[in-house]
Write a protein that holds these residues in place. Structure first.
Motif, PDB file in Angstrom:
ATOM      1  N   LEU A 125       2.441  -5.095   0.857  1.00  0.00           N
ATOM      2  CA  LEU A 125       2.155  -3.842   0.159  1.00  0.00           C
ATOM      3  C   LEU A 125       2.239  -4.018  -1.352  1.00  0.00           C
ATOM      4  N   GLN A 126       3.183  -4.828  -1.821  1.00  0.00           N
ATOM      5  CA  GLN A 126       3.297  -5.079  -3.257  1.00  0.00           C
ATOM      6  C   GLN A 126       2.070  -5.832  -3.777  1.00  0.00           C
ATOM      7  N   ILE A 127       1.596  -6.799  -3.009  1.00  0.00           N
ATOM      8  CA  ILE A 127       0.406  -7.546  -3.421  1.00  0.00           C
ATOM      9  C   ILE A 127      -0.819  -6.643  -3.415  1.00  0.00           C
ATOM     10  N   MET A 128      -0.877  -5.719  -2.471  1.00  0.00           N
ATOM     11  CA  MET A 128      -1.997  -4.785  -2.417  1.00  0.00           C
ATOM     12  C   MET A 128      -2.035  -3.845  -3.622  1.00  0.00           C
ATOM     13  N   GLU A 129      -0.901  -3.697  -4.316  1.00  0.00           N
ATOM     14  CA  GLU A 129      -0.899  -2.917  -5.556  1.00  0.00           C
ATOM     15  C   GLU A 129      -1.513  -3.702  -6.708  1.00  0.00           C
ATOM     16  N   LEU A 130      -1.533  -5.026  -6.596  1.00  0.00           N
ATOM     17  CA  LEU A 130      -2.069  -5.888  -7.648  1.00  0.00           C
ATOM     18  C   LEU A 130      -3.548  -6.193  -7.462  1.00  0.00           C
ATOM     19  N   THR A 131      -3.985  -6.314  -6.225  1.00  0.00           N
ATOM     20  CA  THR A 131      -5.367  -6.706  -5.965  1.00  0.00           C
ATOM     21  C   THR A 131      -5.833  -6.103  -4.649  1.00  0.00           C
ATOM     22  N   ASP A 132      -7.112  -5.815  -4.569  1.00  0.00           N
ATOM     23  CA  ASP A 132      -7.654  -5.317  -3.302  1.00  0.00           C
ATOM     24  C   ASP A 132      -8.244  -6.455  -2.458  1.00  0.00           C
ATOM     25  N   LYS A 133      -8.246  -7.675  -2.981  1.00  0.00           N
ATOM     26  CA  LYS A 133      -8.787  -8.816  -2.244  1.00  0.00           C
ATOM     27  C   LYS A 133      -7.666  -9.510  -1.477  1.00  0.00           C
ATOM     28  N   VAL A 134      -7.221  -8.855  -0.416  1.00  0.00           N
ATOM     29  CA  VAL A 134      -6.086  -9.315   0.373  1.00  0.00           C
ATOM     30  C   VAL A 134      -6.485  -9.415   1.844  1.00  0.00           C
ATOM     31  N   VAL A 135      -6.035 -10.488   2.487  1.00  0.00           N
ATOM     32  CA  VAL A 135      -6.228 -10.652   3.930  1.00  0.00           C
ATOM     33  C   VAL A 135      -4.861 -10.919   4.554  1.00  0.00           C
ATOM     34  N   LEU A 136      -4.519 -10.181   5.594  1.00  0.00           N
ATOM     35  CA  LEU A 136      -3.240 -10.334   6.274  1.00  0.00           C
ATOM     36  C   LEU A 136      -3.376 -11.349   7.398  1.00  0.00           C
ATOM     37  N   CYS A 137      -2.559 -12.375   7.352  1.00  0.00           N
ATOM     38  CA  CYS A 137      -2.512 -13.390   8.412  1.00  0.00           C
ATOM     39  C   CYS A 137      -1.285 -13.114   9.273  1.00  0.00           C
ATOM     40  N   VAL A 138      -1.507 -12.680  10.504  1.00  0.00           N
ATOM     41  CA  VAL A 138      -0.403 -12.373  11.416  1.00  0.00           C
ATOM     42  C   VAL A 138      -0.148 -13.626  12.247  1.00  0.00           C
ATOM     43  N   ASN A 139       0.795 -14.429  11.763  1.00  0.00           N
ATOM     44  CA  ASN A 139       1.042 -15.742  12.338  1.00  0.00           C
ATOM     45  C   ASN A 139       2.119 -15.691  13.429  1.00  0.00           C
ATOM     46  N   LEU A 140       2.299 -16.816  14.099  1.00  0.00           N
ATOM     47  CA  LEU A 140       3.302 -16.960  15.168  1.00  0.00           C
ATOM     48  C   LEU A 140       3.031 -16.014  16.341  1.00  0.00           C
ATOM     49  N   MET A 141       1.759 -15.834  16.633  1.00  0.00           N
ATOM     50  CA  MET A 141       1.396 -14.959  17.748  1.00  0.00           C
ATOM     51  C   MET A 141       1.894 -15.516  19.082  1.00  0.00           C
ATOM     52  N   ASP A 142       2.024 -16.834  19.184  1.00  0.00           N
ATOM     53  CA  ASP A 142       2.547 -17.422  20.418  1.00  0.00           C
ATOM     54  C   ASP A 142       4.006 -17.035  20.633  1.00  0.00           C
TER      55      ASP A 142
END
Length: 263
Positions: A125-142
């Motif tokens: 959320l803090q990074i989204m305040e700085l830039t709109d070019k954000v992609v969330l990587c939801v890791n460790l799905m296993d």
């Protein structure tokens, strides 16, 4: 949302961050995340042996970056220090904040742990305040599957307003999909709409009080609302960074900015 400054972007990457590009066609991607979310595994899986390490200029923090090709584009992936926030309470947080803010990467990947994703969203959320070019990587799905945790990726996308991709970096699962979304965001083939953060009425009132003066002092060089939040938090390092990255030898009125809130 984001910053506007002719001294920022790829021109400043080499001078201020020691990140060398081979031309305007390279895509510079920042990789951010809390410690222990598998960020290094994502970095290693994507860049392989084509990595370089050093120190961030003037810092003792390691600067790791690697490169690879995706859809014909050379991707330079910059592995930012693992941090829990961008509030600059440590040199690692300051490095991460300054690179996203003043280096203006073409996109930023925020790696999260699928088993405790709510803990990691503060940084996102803090990074989204700085830039709109954000992609969330939801890791460790296993790991999430093993623990019986179901992550609704589509709901995350809708709630945050940015792309979200499920990955298991240790096996490489989902990494191609991740880079497809990053590529599209970096080249504006896919538009994002990060949900704007709203704070308590008391904080919003303080922001509104100082915004006009900040806009007058900063012009279009920096997001005045974002600077207002940093001043309210008492983050004096932002003043140092503004001078270092935006003005260089032509110092601007740091005391004037600080006084906006202190007065």
């Amino acid at each position: 949302m984001g910053l506007s400054c002719q001294s920022c972007g790829k021109a400043v990457l080499d001078i201020k961050f020691n990140i060398k590009t081979s031309g305007q066609n390279d895509l510079v991607i920042a990789l951010a995340g809390n410690p222990n979310v598998g960020k290094s595994t994502v970095f290693n899986a994507l860049t392989g042996l084509n990595q370089h390490t050093g120190n961030w200029p003037g810092k003792t923090v390691t600067n790791a970056r690697g490169s690879f090709f995706h859809k014909g584009k050379r991707i330079i992936l910059v592995d930012l220090p693992g941090t829990y926030s961008l509030l600059a309470n440590s040199v690692e947080e300051q490095v991460a904040r300054d690179f996203i803010c003043f280096g203006e990467p073409d996109a930023t990947i925020v790696v999260t742990d699928a088993t405790c994703i709510e803990r990691n969203l503060n940084l996102a959320l803090q990074i989204m305040e700085l830039t709109d070019k954000v992609v969330l990587c939801v890791n460790l799905m296993d790991e999430a599957k093993r623990k019986g945790i179901d992550v609704n990726i589509k709901a995350l996308e809708e709630e945050l307003g940015i792309p979200a991709v499920a990955t298991t970096a240790r096996s490489g699962k989902g990494l191609r999909d991740l880079m497809d979304r990053v590529y599209n965001v970096a080249l504006a083939h896919e538009k994002t709409a990060p949900r704007p953060m709203k704070y308590t009425p008391a904080i919003e009132e303080e922001i509104e009080k100082i915004l006009p003066q900040l806009k007058e002092i900063l012009g279009d060089q920096l997001n005045a609302r974002w600077v207002a939040l940093r001043l309210i938090e008492g983050d004096a390092t932002i003043l140092e960074s503004i001078n270092n990255f935006l003005y260089g030898d032509n110092k601007f009125d740091c005391e004037g900015v600080a006084c906006v809130y202190e007065c």
